[in-house]
Write an enzyme that holds these catalytic residues in place. Sequence first.
Site, PDB file in Angstrom:
ATOM      1  CG  HIS A  76      41.080  29.630  26.469  1.00 17.57           C
ATOM      2  ND1 HIS A  76      41.533  28.604  27.342  1.00 17.57           N
ATOM      3  CD2 HIS A  76      42.342  29.516  25.716  1.00 17.57           C
ATOM      4  CE1 HIS A  76      42.662  28.141  27.198  1.00 17.57           C
ATOM      5  NE2 HIS A  76      43.316  28.690  26.063  1.00 17.57           N
ATOM      6  NE  ARG A 126      34.216  38.024  33.964  1.00 17.18           N
ATOM      7  CZ  ARG A 126      35.360  37.599  33.649  1.00 17.18           C
ATOM      8  NH1 ARG A 126      36.581  38.127  33.936  1.00 17.18           N
ATOM      9  NH2 ARG A 126      35.342  36.407  33.193  1.00 17.18           N
ATOM     10  CE  LYS A 178      45.489  37.072  35.060  1.00 17.99           C
ATOM     11  NZ  LYS A 178      44.110  37.432  35.910  1.00 17.99           N
ATOM     12  CD  GLU A 188      50.239  28.314  36.584  1.00 16.10           C
ATOM     13  OE1 GLU A 188      50.253  29.671  36.969  1.00 16.10           O
ATOM     14  OE2 GLU A 188      49.461  27.722  36.167  1.00 16.10           O
TER      15      GLU A 188
END
Length: 494
Positions: free
Chosen positions: A237, A294, A118, A202
């Site tokens: 999530h 994907r 990331k 972040e």
Amino acid sequence: MPPIRTVLVANRGEIAVRVMRTCRELGIRTVAVYSDADADAVHTRYADLSVHIGPAPSKDSYLIAERILEAAKATGADAIHPGYGFLSENAGFARRCAQAGITFIGPPPEAIDRMGDKTKARELMEAAGVPLPPGTTTALTSVEEAVETARRIGFPVLIKAAAGGGGKGMRLVHAPDQLEAAVRAAKSEALSAFGDDRVYVEKYLEEPRHVEFQILADQHGNVLHLFDRECSIQRRHQKLVEEAPCAILSAELRARMADAAVTAARGCGYVGAGTIEFLVDKHLDFYFLEMNTRLQVEHPITELITGTDLVALQIHVAEGHPLPMTQADLAMRGHAIECRICAEDSENRFLPSTGRLTTYREPSGPGVRVDAGVDEGTEVSSYYDPLLAKLVVWAPTREQAIRRMDRALAEYRIRGVQTTIPFCRFVMADEAFNAARYDTHFINDRYHPAPRPLGRAQILAAALAVREATAVPAAEVVPAAATAADGWWHKRRH
Ligand code: MV4
């Protein structure tokens, strides 16, 4: 590259069946792999050939690259479709396929690596000019760096794992004095989850919507987008309801986000089907979150609004052909919604629910598509993801799609396990959802089901258990036993 004649699907459940359906339409032979638990599964029976690859736990079967490659060689498969999850974003597996002369139906391993890290992804996206949440584009080298960054960008901040994604190893920090502990906790969680303790900082976006763009790229440098999906209805999530297109994007904002998504895909050398995830804040500013390299669970809603078959297109570009359309050929039409039908008790904290599907009857009729990996008699175990099926509807307008989804949910008959159908019906009836006024906090903010009254069998079981423990007459203690699960639904966010 020669045409693909045999595809081995390195997956199970609904996505394995979904991929094999397109293969069959294309005249491509299909090979299933299956574990002990899936000897009689729908995907195992659907395939032209099936190969046993090990015991039920995924780590002993669906996750063993060696077994899958052996099965491909033994059956003469010239390509492997990984589906989602399992080995789908494993660059090492993609490389081993290539070394074995087998086409991996997915992106180049380099693109998986670039987007899988990331911090690397943030660095690349910043260089490409894709907007990012403020923060670091390299891993933290000290707590002081975290403190300085947080002071510069402002609290609250998130500490995220460089090897993470999907929310694992995240820590929310509101004040400087919490930073050190949060960094330490995030690092240790990241190390045990990914074997990589690098973390970065972040800015935390407070009430974002999750909006993602479907991307398709070929080996000749053509990159297209297939518009957007909104996936803000998530729990831990796990997405539960998705819609396409996102109801709040103006044509102008959609065009800017689509541009950024195509730029992001180009920036990592992407080939195949992929997804660029953005967060959109209340000012309608958008920020790159991550790329999923994907085919995604929710791809059917994109297929329904664009009239495409994403698996067919994946196979087409994997064979080396240029994309058969240009951006100008693609348009969105109507509205699509997907509900994930999971073996979870949505009225009791979404607890996993296992057992045999004694009744399983799917809805049908106008505008209804069901992608299922189960049928009547299927034994639902706790070895795998609880997703049983995806109920997907299309209608000319969002309002009609919501009504159609509710109708289809009402037709669904599943007995033997508890499912997320009651939750999905709650969403279709919810005022904020209907007004498209929702964000990623939707479930915590709005879903507080009363616990389902206990069934006769449960009351009897509880009574017997209590009698065994206390040797008092069962009838006297039934009410106490029936309230044993009280209290949880009072919990609220904040
Ligand atoms: C965020 C965020 C707010 N601000 N990053 C969750 C999963 C992973 N992909 C990243 N996630 C988030 N990252 C910043 N800078 C909020 C989340 C998040 C979230 C994102 C999309 C959908 C649902 C979510 C639920 C909780 C947190």
